[in-house]
Scaffold this active site. Structure first.
Site, PDB file in Angstrom:
ATOM      1  N   LYS A 158      62.030   7.231  45.282  1.00  0.00           N
ATOM      2  CA  LYS A 158      61.079   8.353  45.242  1.00  0.00           C
ATOM      3  C   LYS A 158      60.522   8.519  43.823  1.00  0.00           C
ATOM      4  O   LYS A 158      61.210   8.205  42.841  1.00  0.00           O
ATOM      5  CB  LYS A 158      61.752   9.648  45.720  1.00  0.00           C
ATOM      6  CG  LYS A 158      62.686  10.273  44.728  1.00  0.00           C
ATOM      7  CD  LYS A 158      63.053  11.720  45.082  1.00  0.00           C
ATOM      8  CE  LYS A 158      63.994  12.225  43.997  1.00  0.00           C
ATOM      9  NZ  LYS A 158      64.481  13.560  44.130  1.00  0.00           N
TER      10      LYS A 158
ATOM     11  N   LYS B 260      60.927  12.445  37.906  1.00  0.00           N
ATOM     12  CA  LYS B 260      60.729  12.530  36.454  1.00  0.00           C
ATOM     13  C   LYS B 260      61.774  11.711  35.703  1.00  0.00           C
ATOM     14  O   LYS B 260      61.594  11.372  34.545  1.00  0.00           O
ATOM     15  CB  LYS B 260      60.671  13.979  35.956  1.00  0.00           C
ATOM     16  CG  LYS B 260      61.724  14.882  36.509  1.00  0.00           C
ATOM     17  CD  LYS B 260      61.319  16.344  36.416  1.00  0.00           C
ATOM     18  CE  LYS B 260      62.038  17.165  37.478  1.00  0.00           C
ATOM     19  NZ  LYS B 260      61.345  18.301  37.970  1.00  0.00           N
TER      20      LYS B 260
ATOM     21  N   LYS C 136      73.251  12.353  40.345  1.00  0.00           N
ATOM     22  CA  LYS C 136      73.044  12.762  38.955  1.00  0.00           C
ATOM     23  C   LYS C 136      74.304  12.610  38.128  1.00  0.00           C
ATOM     24  O   LYS C 136      74.250  12.240  36.963  1.00  0.00           O
ATOM     25  CB  LYS C 136      72.562  14.218  38.882  1.00  0.00           C
ATOM     26  CG  LYS C 136      71.117  14.392  39.291  1.00  0.00           C
ATOM     27  CD  LYS C 136      70.616  15.760  38.845  1.00  0.00           C
ATOM     28  CE  LYS C 136      69.186  16.007  39.287  1.00  0.00           C
ATOM     29  NZ  LYS C 136      68.751  17.375  39.013  1.00  0.00           N
TER      30      LYS C 136
END
Ligand code: TYM
Length: 335
Positions: free
Chosen positions: A198, A201, A115
């Protein structure tokens, strides 16, 4: 208090809808496990603000997430369904755990690495860095035996266990050591457009994820445009045919029909036929959940009441653990 063992799990309210990976990887298992466990299901709004959120969107998404939990089968009269920021003990225990976590240990968390790389190290917040320690606090407050999650949470669960063991050995037995419950078949649902990544969102292409709140036509369109391969045979082979394998796995986990039986039944058929049936199976599983969630959202006062009552149940357990922790580390009790 029932004699059943405790269970805790949670999701971030960081999008307007949960997706099929959240549902198959976690929520399905949550619904099943609430029968045998004293379950705590939390909507982790403190975690959501580790990346920028619009305040009005966050409020709406928190209620939408609650509605989707209930619509999928979480029964608020059986399980404690609550919002993380309603139970201050989460942030309080996180502080204590921050103080027994090594800097290097926290730096090794791969989700932070991913991230922060996406956000750029300068714009990644300190909150994002200590995110897994707050997650450990979420879990350890409730003394759960089981934590049902998808595969991507395994490393955070390992850190949680390490911190619990460290605290127990330094300060005396305080925390139950929790175990991750990861469903083998649905531990990782893949992106429809990029079937080696994967479903998430933060996907680059919104067509890659099926949202629980998507309408039927959108679901069908996304599944029909799923990336497959040029070989043309319908069989599960994750290495060479990840797209087809993902579709078979989604079908199987929703319909209950085994992948082997699907391979036999679709032998000789084209990908279009498979996709049409997968779309049907997905729509019939999540369509009713979406409709129920929309109904639940039309009565915000009732939703808020359910969340308040969940927070009361959660506080009873969380405050007891926090009081023991404060005492063990040497804080004096307030008069
Ligand atoms: P979150 O909100 O990203 O995801 C919620 C749950 O969905 C699972 N999941 C998947 N499972 C299979 N395939 C996928 N493609 C997929 N994508 C997501 C996740 O594994 C998770 O179980 N850090 C957590 C939230 C959290 C938490 C906790 C979880 C905070 N505190 C305490 C458990 C216990 C997260 O970001 O999940």
């Amino acid at each position: 208090m029932s004699a059943k063992p405790n269970l805790l799990s949670g999701m971030q309210p960081s999008a307007s809808s949960l997706h099929l990976g959240n549902y198959l990887g976690a929520l399905v298992n949550w619904v099943r496990m609430q029968e045998d466990f004293n379950a705590f299901y939390v909507i982790v709004d403190l975690h959501a603000i580790t990346v920028p959120q619009d305040p009005n969107e966050l409020r709406a998404n928190t209620r939408r997430t609650a509605a989707q939990y209930i619509a999928a089968g979480i029964d608020p009269s059986k399980s404690a369904l609550f919002v993380q920021s309603h139970v201050p003990a989460h942030a309080e225990l996180a502080w204590v755990l921050n103080c027994i976590t090594g800097f290097g240990e926290a730096s090794r968390m791969t989700q932070f690495k991913d991230k922060s790389q996406k956000a750029g190290t300068d714009s990644a917040s300190v909150g994002l860095f200590t995110y897994p320690i707050l997650q450990a606090a979420d879990i350890l407050l409730y003394q759960p035996k089981a934590v049902p999650v998808g595969e991507d949470q395994r490393q955070h669960l390992e850190l949680t266990r390490d911190l619990a063991e460290r605290f127990n050995s330094r300060f005396g037995q305080t925390f139950t050591i929790p175990e991750a419950h990861i469903l083998k078949e649905t531990a990782k649902i893949y992106d429809l457009q990029n079937p080696t990544a994967k479903m998430s969102k933060s996907a680059a292409d919104p067509k890659g994820l099926v949202n629980m709140m998507d309408d039927d036509a959108t679901i069908a369109k996304k599944i029909k445009s799923a990336v497959t391969d040029t070989e043309g045979s319908i069989k599960s082979d994750w290495e060479n045919k990840p797209g087809v394998s993902n579709l078979l796995s989604i079908h199987s986990s929703l319909s209950g029909e085994s992948v082997i039986s699907l391979e036999e039944r679709f032998s000789g058929a084209g990908y279009g036929v498979l996709k049409a049936e997968v779309a049907e199976v997905v729509i019939s599983a999540i369509g009713p959940i979406r409709d129920r969630a929309n109904d639940l959202m039309s009565d915000q006062a009732e939703l808020d009441r359910l969340l308040a009552s969940g927070a009361e149940k959660a506080k009873t357990v969380a405050n007891q653990t926090l009081a023991a922790v404060y005492d063990r580390v040497g804080f004096i009790k307030p008069e």
